[in-house]
Design an enzyme around this catalytic site. Structure first.
Site, short mmCIF file in Angstrom:
data_model
loop_
_atom_site.label_atom_id
_atom_site.label_comp_id
_atom_site.label_asym_id
_atom_site.label_seq_id
_atom_site.Cartn_x
_atom_site.Cartn_y
_atom_site.Cartn_z
N ARG A 159 1.95 8.96 16.76
CA ARG A 159 2.78 7.84 17.16
C ARG A 159 3.83 8.26 18.18
NH1 ARG A 159 7.88 6.69 16.21
NH2 ARG A 159 8.97 7.33 14.34
N ARG A 185 1.49 9.62 11.32
CA ARG A 185 1.00 8.29 11.69
C ARG A 185 0.21 8.44 12.99
NH1 ARG A 185 3.50 3.10 11.86
NH2 ARG A 185 1.84 1.61 12.40
N LYS A 217 2.78 4.52 1.14
CA LYS A 217 3.28 5.06 2.40
C LYS A 217 3.04 6.56 2.34
CE LYS A 217 7.25 5.37 5.41
NZ LYS A 217 6.72 6.64 5.89
N LYS A 277 9.18 -0.69 5.01
CA LYS A 277 8.89 0.52 4.23
C LYS A 277 9.87 0.56 3.07
CE LYS A 277 11.20 3.46 7.66
NZ LYS A 277 11.04 4.59 8.57
N GLU A 290 -2.99 7.14 8.76
CA GLU A 290 -2.18 8.33 8.55
C GLU A 290 -3.11 9.54 8.52
OE1 GLU A 290 1.10 7.46 7.95
OE2 GLU A 290 1.99 9.43 7.59
N GLU A 337 0.86 -1.19 0.00
CA GLU A 337 0.00 0.00 0.00
C GLU A 337 0.89 1.23 0.00
OE1 GLU A 337 -2.18 0.56 3.75
OE2 GLU A 337 -0.90 -1.01 4.57
#
Lengths: 546, 342
Positions: free
Chosen positions: A248, A233, A228, A399, A276, A226
């Site tokens: 986060r 986040r 990024k 990532k 996000e 998916e």
């Protein structure tokens, strides 16, 4: 405070993890309970409210040390830490004290009720009754930014050793909106009652950067991909008819994003979504500057709500129908997320972050290459069977960011760093050519090796043209390759552009200054990669994203 | 009538026109008076050298076959129109302040110095003068040294704990001065002391000139450190963290330097323990040393020169900065001559 200072010394006197964790675990077994709680708080970024300004602290310290204030101010950047500078210049204490960490924090908190003279008396008295290290710690408690060379992860591990409670479970218990005033060691750590804190988020699962080819990680069929996204986040927690938004960095951001309150109209109680937070318009992310402006505002004016509305792009479902489903495979969680969010109407502030279909790694690589056009930083790879783990873990999630943009620039200003980088020049301003002039366009702090920082520091000392306080103008002689993740138009900057995550990727010893890039080159990059809208935000500073 | 200055500052070094000699020059000259043997003060390729008898052996060892004339502490020698004498600087064995008198005007070049007696070198002696040329490596009020006995007790305590836990204690210290200062002051009953080759070479030179040092064992490729459990290893700073260390098995690392006073520097150095131990004066030391000379004019050569000059002016001195190529106690860029590993 002595026990806490002993702990600090033990942590500070080794660079190895095992003895650090052992020292902390011992502390969690024998320190007073209140002190344990405060230590957990400090090591997880919670600190007492500041009750004295640093200006006053500096003035009082210089006065007590019998030195002029200017001399104190000159010493500070060399030490690189205010609390430490104060501790070092003061004469030795003439008394001792057996007060505990919690007692001293009580003293600091009590200062807010005092007038300036009484505050000064209290501070001077504290300085005169604490040993050198205790005094440094006391100053740290006032000035904040407490770092003890121990991450929250190591602290949690030590606490797990001391209590026998599972590490991931503890990480969860320590999340959320608590302070040592609102809870106790027993309630927070030992006798956990999840219902006690509706707002409590789950520990975030963080991915490592993929450095080897994806082929090394098996068949494409085992993986989901998916986008990024480049936002904040966060977790959206919906429980008991309320909603909570966590970054986060464990900051509660609910009030900053009032439009997310509408999520309660679309999602049932007992839902926790990992996603996000993005400023969003016309089916695409707005420039990061737009979001930056939102982050800075605790109350949001209507105009900003209209210009930079935010949504949550949902990545994952952690709690469903009030049940913690983190242990289930990603594919299952994702299917539940699809059912919950996939069919929401467009006015819902929560949208599904789409999966990227791919049947071979080359196809995914090709899609990844278009990330910038999508307003994304790259793609995420998540193993179909992966549970939602806690903290940064290798293996199940990766990532896979696009390569950064680069430009060759000339160093024109230098400034000394802080903390570990004290007494070294590490903070630089870079410029590009504009005819005969050099136009500054970005700062950068990272990317060089320690040896390179030492080398450039020696050079800066010998090649300073002028000083502006702590900043030195240096001979325009060195060219560095600056890597960055994005570029935007910015009327507030002299150069007209702002960069996202700039850092020094290479010291171009091979390049003479004349061959550095030009403002025209920079504008061409803006035209090619810049994201639309003009947003008047002063600086683009790196945010924690993942 | 204004007098000619006793010393002038040239691009080759500090120069005395009346005696036609230099002090610690950094370019080759005909006659060089040397304060001490560290590489930033005693450089190669001068035609004639002069130093104290105790400084000469290390200089010969480092610089090879040099023409060196020695002058004991306190004796005066006439050179041209200048009267020259050497006085203990307390920095390393044989280190000197150089007193130069021309027509009744006295200037003193201190080289590097410290005030506290260290049990190894000749203790610092204040020398009255009209003009004092001083270092200010640690010329900031954040630098103050604990008494040596206290620091040595910390080192002993660390060594003892390492020995008890089966770790080898490896301490980084400069090959000339700091290493021997530690040797001369640690509690040798704790265990054997092993030395890096570059340090042991210096030890041999100093022992040969009659300086008593405890027994040490040179680390060589043939030796097995396991034969010496509970040892303290004294290494050059640059050897810390290199493959050279692997032979010692589990280690705890220490670093002895005035810079260890700063936590940021200590953390950057990535040694387990930092011991605040310097062969240079601290803030109170440099201020009291200057006061004791009675000098009205002070020249600052290396260290935090611009800050320290301003401070001295505030105190009523005629203070100036002299650009030199001295480095003082360097941390990130150690004296290359000290780093000639085996």
């Amino acid at each position: 405070m002595k026990r806490f200072a002993d702990l600090f010394a033990q942590l500070d006197q080794t660079t190895r993890i095992t003895p650090k964790v052992a020292a902390l675990a011992a502390y969690f077994q024998d320190a007073p309970e209140d002190d344990r709680l405060w230590t957990i708080a400090l090591l997880s970024g919670r600190r007492p409210k500041r009750t004295v300004t640093t200006t006053l602290l500096r003035t009082w310290a210089a006065e007590r040390a019998g030195i002029p204030l200017w001399l104190f101010e000159e010493s500070y950047p060399i030490v690189g830490d205010l609390a430490e500078t104060i501790a070092l210049v003061l004469p030795p204490a003439t008394r001792g004290s057996d007060r505990s960490l919690t007692d001293w924090i009580g003293v600091i908190r009590g200062l807010s009720a005092l007038d300036e003279d009484a505050r000064k008396t209290a501070i001077l008295s504290a300085w005169n009754s604490l040993g050198p290290l205790e005094r440094f710690l006391f100053n740290k408690l006032i000035t904040g930014g407490f770092r003890m060379g121990v991450s929250q992860k190591l602290m949690t591990r030590a606490l797990s050793q001391a209590t026998g409670i599972d590490e991931a479970e503890l990480a969860h218990r320590l999340m959320g909106d608590w302070t040592p005033e609102t809870t106790s060691f027993d309630a927070l750590v030992l006798t956990h009652d999840p219902a006690a804190d509706l707002s409590k988020p789950y520990p975030f699962y963080l991915a490592y950067q993929l450095d080897d080819p994806p082929e090394d990680h098996g068949s494409p069929g085992d993986w989901h991909a998916e986008w990024k996204w480049d936002g904040i986040r966060g977790q959206l927690v919906i429980r008991g008819g309320q909603h909570f938004v966590w970054s986060r960095g464990e900051e509660l951001m609910t009030d900053r994003f009032p439009e997310l309150a509408a999520a309660r109209d679309f999602l049932p109680d007992g839902t926790v979504i990992d996603g996000e937070i993005l400023a969003w318009g016309d089916g695409a992310p707005l420039p990061f500057n737009a979001l930056q402006k939102r982050i800075g505002r605790k109350t949001v004016p209507k105009s900003l709500l209209r210009d930079a509305p935010v949504i949550v792009k949902a990545y994952d479902l952690l709690e469903w129908q009030g049940e913690d489903i983190r242990a289930r495979p990603f594919a299952d969680r994702r299917a539940l997320l699809d059912r919950l969010v996939g069919a929401l109407p467009p006015e819902a502030p929560v949208r599904l972050s789409p999966l990227i279909a791919f049947d071979c790694w080359d196809a995914l690589a090709a899609t990844r290459a278009t990330s910038r056009d999508k307003g994304a930083e790259g793609v995420m790879l998540k193993h179909r069977a992966s549970p939602y783990l806690s903290g940064r873990k290798k293996g199940d999630w990766w990532k896979w960011k696009v390569d950064p943009l680069t430009i060759d620039a000339v160093m024109i200003y230098a400034q000394q760093g802080h903390g570990r980088r004290a007494n070294l020049f590490t903070d630089f301003t870079f410029a590009v050519h504009d005819g005969d002039a050099l136009v500054p366009f970005t700062k950068a702090y990272s990317g060089l090796t320690d040896a390179e920082f030492r080398k450039i520091t020696a050079w800066v000392k010998k090649n300073t043209l002028e000083r502006y306080g702590p900043v030195r103008a240096v001979k325009p002689e060195h060219v560095f390759e600056i890597a960055f993740e994005g570029i935007q138009e910015s009327p507030r900057h002299k150069s007209g552009v702002a960069l996202r995550f700039p850092r020094m990727s290479r010291w171009r010893h091979d390049k003479p200054v004349e061959e550095a890039n030009t403002l025209e080159d920079l504008r061409a990059m803006l035209a090619a990669y810049g994201q639309g809208g003009k947003v008047g935000v002063d600086a683009v500073t790196p945010q924690e994203t993942d | 009538m204004a007098r000619d200055p006793v010393l002038t500052f040239t691009d080759r070094g500090i120069y005395c026109p009346a005696g036609d000699f230099f002090v610690d020059p950094w370019r080759p000259v005909d006659r060089a008076l040397i304060t001490h043997g560290h590489a930033d003060h005693a450089r190669p390729d001068h035609r004639r050298y002069m130093a104290t008898p105790a400084a000469a052996p290390v200089m010969r060892f480092r610089l090879g076959d040099i023409a060196i004339d020695t002058l004991p502490y306190g004796e005066t020698r006439r050179i041209g129109g200048a009267d020259v004498s050497f006085h203990p600087a307390g920095h390393v064995p044989g280190s000197a302040q150089i007193r130069i008198e021309v027509a009744g005007e006295v200037w003193v070049v201190s080289g590097d110095y410290k005030i506290e007696p260290d049990g190894l070198c000749e203790p610092f002696e204040p020398v009255r003068c009209h003009a004092f040329i001083t270092e200010c490596t640690f010329g900031l009020p954040v630098f103050s040294w604990a008494p040596q006995a206290q620091v040595m007790a910390e080192i002993d305590g660390w060594w003892r704990a390492c020995a008890a836990e089966g770790n080898t204690a490896v301490i980084g210290a400069y090959a000339l001065g700091k290493a021997q200062r530690i040797l001369a002051n640690v509690d040798t009953s704790i265990g054997p002391i092993l030395t890096h080759g570059a340090i042991e070479n210096t030890n041999e030179v100093l022992r040969a000139q009659g300086i008593a040092l405890p027994d040490t064992i040179r680390v060589t490729p043939e030796m097995d450190p396991k034969d010496h459990p509970g040892a303290l290893v004294i290494a050059t700073p640059s050897a810390l963290g290199t493959p050279w260390m692997r032979r010692f098995g589990p280690v705890s690392t220490g670093f002895a330097s005035g810079w260890m006073r700063l936590r940021g520097v200590r953390r950057r150095r990535a040694a387990d323990r930092g011991f605040v131990l310097s062969d240079h004066v601290d803030w109170d030391g440099v201020n009291s040393a200057i006061a004791e000379t009675g000098a009205e004019r002070v020249f600052v050569t290396h260290g935090y020169t611009s800050i320290f000059r301003r401070w001295l002016e505030d105190q009523g001195y005629d203070a100036r900065i002299v650009e030199t190529e001295f480095t003082g106690e360097s941390l990130d860029d150690p004296d290359p001559q000290q780093e000639t590993a085996q």
